[in-house]
Design a protein around this motif. Structure first.
Motif: not given
Length: 764
Positions: A617-634, A646-657
């Motif tokens: 269904e044009y979808k890949a579901v991948i299970t992994l243990p969570y740890q912070p950092g940079v997640l990247k799909a290619v 496509s990248i998702l990155q763990t952010s720090g504490e809220p600092a601004s808007i």
């Protein structure tokens, strides 16, 4: 008067209105309003000195906080409804007419049950809240000051299954017509009669013949040379001058049959549609042109090529935007007919109003190239009664008497095991609308091989199945998901629920404090949910495309216990790699792509490589243990070379808007809008996708605050308040321009941050 026009996606302003400078005037400004019934408020002598000054469009409901005991109940979003009065005083010198001219007030929409008075005399009434109407006022004008008064009665509740709003929520125009001139746009009909020498790709033609009629005064054939054809991919419009009128018209042709499907300009075209209600989210029902344009643009950007106006006619500005941006439309008239869905809905007035309302819809809309079908109804309750066939026939007859160039459809459904018994009803329709019934398509095709079908409503989670049905079967010409946009009312439809919340469907009880629908591909702030990216990829990308999208499924029990879904929901999935406290525990990552293979990396370490295609269904579901950092799909090409990421990155504490305006320049028309997205960011500028931060909004200068809200449908702060709390790190602010040029400054502050952030919008 100024009027917004979109040309191939660019918002521009022209000073000459479509009907001519002297023929129509904006009548939105300078009203007084009171949210109660006032005895003899129609009389010039009524003292309105303490009433509120308002400029239209206006919806009094959206200024309230939803309340559990509100009369509109769950369906209406727990807003108050009620009765309101509008008054405006005008000098006779502003109401002059020449010899042979008559003066009219044109109301694009009042919700609902309205009475119009001039100098204390009732000059018109209108029940249905979704169709335009006109009242002739020239016989009642006197010398000196004239008092226009409008009473709006939305007190009989519930009368709608979704948020309706209350008041004069669309534009009002003062219009002049001459008895011997062609100056009434409702009487004009322009249709493409024949296209000659069409190019193989359906974009151009040597010439096109158009037929122009105006009552019994004109029946003319014109030929246009070297024509660019209208389509969603190339929405070319031509200016057609007829008498006093100038109309934008798109040259296009379409046909359909069970063997070849739907062909637009002779090109096979699959319909990826969205059902869209009339409201504009955080500003309620107020139908500003800029809001209507934005609504269409959001649907265009989400990959849709058709909007079904569920379940009522929408605005002229919305259809103008569909013409100009390239969006096909099913123009729908009603939700129900003779049997009630809510106690005080249209069934009370259908016999006296149906002809007037159908005519109002068709006469206003038939010159729009975007409209490819009219719909006469949706899931009518009396579906098993024989009279339903006669009703469908008489509604269709009204429409085709005014416009026989477009097919008539209706959304049919079954809430039990009966379906085939509706064949005589379906036979009335040119294209049969299926609501959640596409599993019946194959057997229906065997029984009725010439029947044309489209799924007029479908569940969001069935995106792949519905795309596949349409691709593989030419007699199914499209699918329309419920819905394209989140909306107010139908509270909790599409919502996933945590422990302690009701597990019932939206129609099975009250769900306060939920006051809106979460089934849209796009939320109230304009954020595209992961399901939107997935759906658009299915319909708009070819196999082998390298585009890729990455999202993460919220772990069950992460927030507030076990997650349960409802019929119209999808599993909560986010553009987030912030899952504090879940370290070392499994989490599901979803990758959407039509490339042959994809890879997933976490902190530059390869996690997995997977094949994707129609079987997955044009979808890949991948299970992994969570740890912070940079997640990247290619995405990988056929040679297994990496192409896009496509990248998702763990952010720090809220600092601004972070503030992002959809437009940095708006018109000093008093009616233009800018939408400013607020995103919580950390010190490095990364979005914090799980931040819920209380904010204060201040607007100074040549604009005013219209709304500030998030996509959180449990937040009871009024949408028009200057206070807003972000949801999933986001919120939206809407400002309304004034009538003088200059600057408007929007300032966002919070006790959580050391300093405020500002955005400047030019008003000119």
């Amino acid at each position: 008067m100024k009027r917004l026009i979109i040309t191939l996606g660019v918002v521009t302003c022209i000073t000459t209105p479509i009907w001519g400078q002297s023929k129509v005037q904006n009548f939105d400004f300078g009203w007084k309003f009171i949210e109660q019934d006032v005895k003899e408020a129609q009389l010039p002598s009524c003292n309105d000195g303490k009433w509120t000054r308002v400029n239209l469009p206006h919806d009094w409901d959206i200024y309230h906080s939803p309340k559990a005991d509100a009369p509109t109940e769950n369906g209406g979003g727990y807003y108050p409804g009620g009765i309101g009065w509008y008054r405006k005083q005008v000098r006779d010198t502003d109401l002059k007419t020449g010899k042979g001219e008559s003066l009219w007030l044109h109301f694009e929409g009042i919700y609902q049950n309205s009475q119009v008075f001039v100098n204390g005399i009732q000059v018109g009434t209108h029940f249905y809240g979704y169709t335009p109407f006109k009242v002739k006022i020239s016989p009642y004008i006197k010398k000196g000051i004239n008092t226009i008064a409008v009473r709006v009665d939305n007190s009989k509740q519930p009368n709608c299954r979704w948020y309706s709003g209350s008041g004069i929520y669309r534009h009002v125009w003062l219009e002049k017509y001459h008895e011997n001139k062609m100056d009434d746009p409702q009487q004009l009909f322009i249709q493409t009669e024949k296209i000659y020498g069409m190019s193989k790709d359906g974009t151009h033609a040597d010439s096109a013949a158009i037929r122009i009629t105006y009552q019994d005064k004109l029946n003319e054939r014109r030929v246009l040379k070297n024509v660019e054809l209208w389509s969603p991919a190339h929405p070319k419009l031509y200016d057609i001058q007829v008498g006093e009128l100038n109309v934008k018209h798109g040259i296009r042709t379409f046909r359909y049959d069970a063997q070849r499907g739907f062909l637009l300009n002779d090109q096979p075209t699959l319909i990826n549609g969205a059902c869209v209600h009339h409201d504009n989210g955080v500003i309620g029902a107020m139908a500003f042109d800029a809001a209507e344009i934005r609504k269409v643009r959001l649907m265009k950007e989400a990959g849709f090529n058709l909007i079904r106006t569920s379940h009522n006619p929408q605005t002229r500005a919305m259809l103008d935007a569909c013409d100009s941006l390239g969006m096909m439309v099913i123009d729908e008239a009603y939700d129900g007919w003779y049997t009630e869905k809510t106690k005080y809905d249209y069934h009370l007035a259908i016999d006296s109003c149906y002809q007037e309302d159908l005519k109002a819809m068709v006469l206003r809309d038939r010159n729009h190239p975007c409209i490819i079908s009219y719909s006469i109804g949706n899931e009518v309750i009396e579906r098993k009664e024989i009279k339903v066939i006669q009703t469908a026939q008489k509604f269709k007859k009204v429409i085709t008497s005014l416009d026989n160039t477009r097919p008539v459809t209706e959304a049919l459904c079954s809430w039990d095991h009966d379906w085939e018994i509706f064949d005589p009803h379906a036979a009335v329709l040119d294209i049969v609308g299926y609501n959640y019934m596409m599993h019946k398509a194959e057997s229906d095709h065997e029984r009725c091989p010439e029947r044309m079908m489209w799924q007029t409503e479908s569940y969001p989670r069935d995106a792949f199945a519905n795309w596949k049905h349409t691709v593989e079967r030419p007699y199914i010409i499209g699918d329309m998901v419920w819905t394209g946009l989140d909306y107010l009312g139908e509270s909790a439809i599409g919502q996933f629920h945590y422990e302690g919340e009701s597990r019932k469907e939206h129609y099975q009880g009250n769900h306060f404090p939920y006051h809106g629908a979460y089934c849209g591909d796009v939320d109230l702030t304009g954020w595209r949910k992961p399901i939107s990216h997935y759906r658009s990829m299915l319909w708009n990308l070819k196999d082998g495309s390298p585009d890729i999208y990455l999202a993460v499924k919220e772990p069950d029990f992460y927030y507030k216990g076990h997650i349960s879904e409802t019929q119209w929901s999808v599993w909560p999935t986010w553009e987030s790699w912030n899952w504090q406290g879940w370290e070392g525990r499994n989490i599901d990552v979803e990758i959407y792509s039509k490339s042959p293979r994809v890879r997933l990396y976490l902190n530059d370490q390869l996690v997995a490589e997977k094949q994707v295609g129609i079987d997955t269904e044009y979808k890949a579901v991948i299970t992994l243990p969570y740890q912070p950092g940079v997640l990247k799909a290619v995405s990988l090409d056929a040679n297994r070379q990496e192409v896009k990421e496509s990248i998702l990155q763990t952010s720090g504490e809220p600092a601004s808007i972070k503030l992002t305006a959809d437009r940095k320049h708006i018109l000093a028309s008093g009616e233009d809008l800018a939408y400013i997205t607020l995103e919580v960011i950390d010190k490095n500028g990364n979005i914090v996708p799980d931040a819920n931060i209380p904010l204060n909004v201040d607007v100074k200068g040549r604009a005013t605050l219209l709304a500030a809200a998030s996509a959180n449908l449990k937040d009871l702060e009024p949408k028009t308040s200057s206070k807003v709390t972000t949801y999933k790190g986001r919120a939206i602010v809407v400002i309304r321009s004034g009538t003088k040029p200059g600057k408007a400054t929007v300032t966002i502050s919070s006790s959580k941050f050391d300093k405020s952030i500002s955005e400047t919008i030019l008003v000119r």
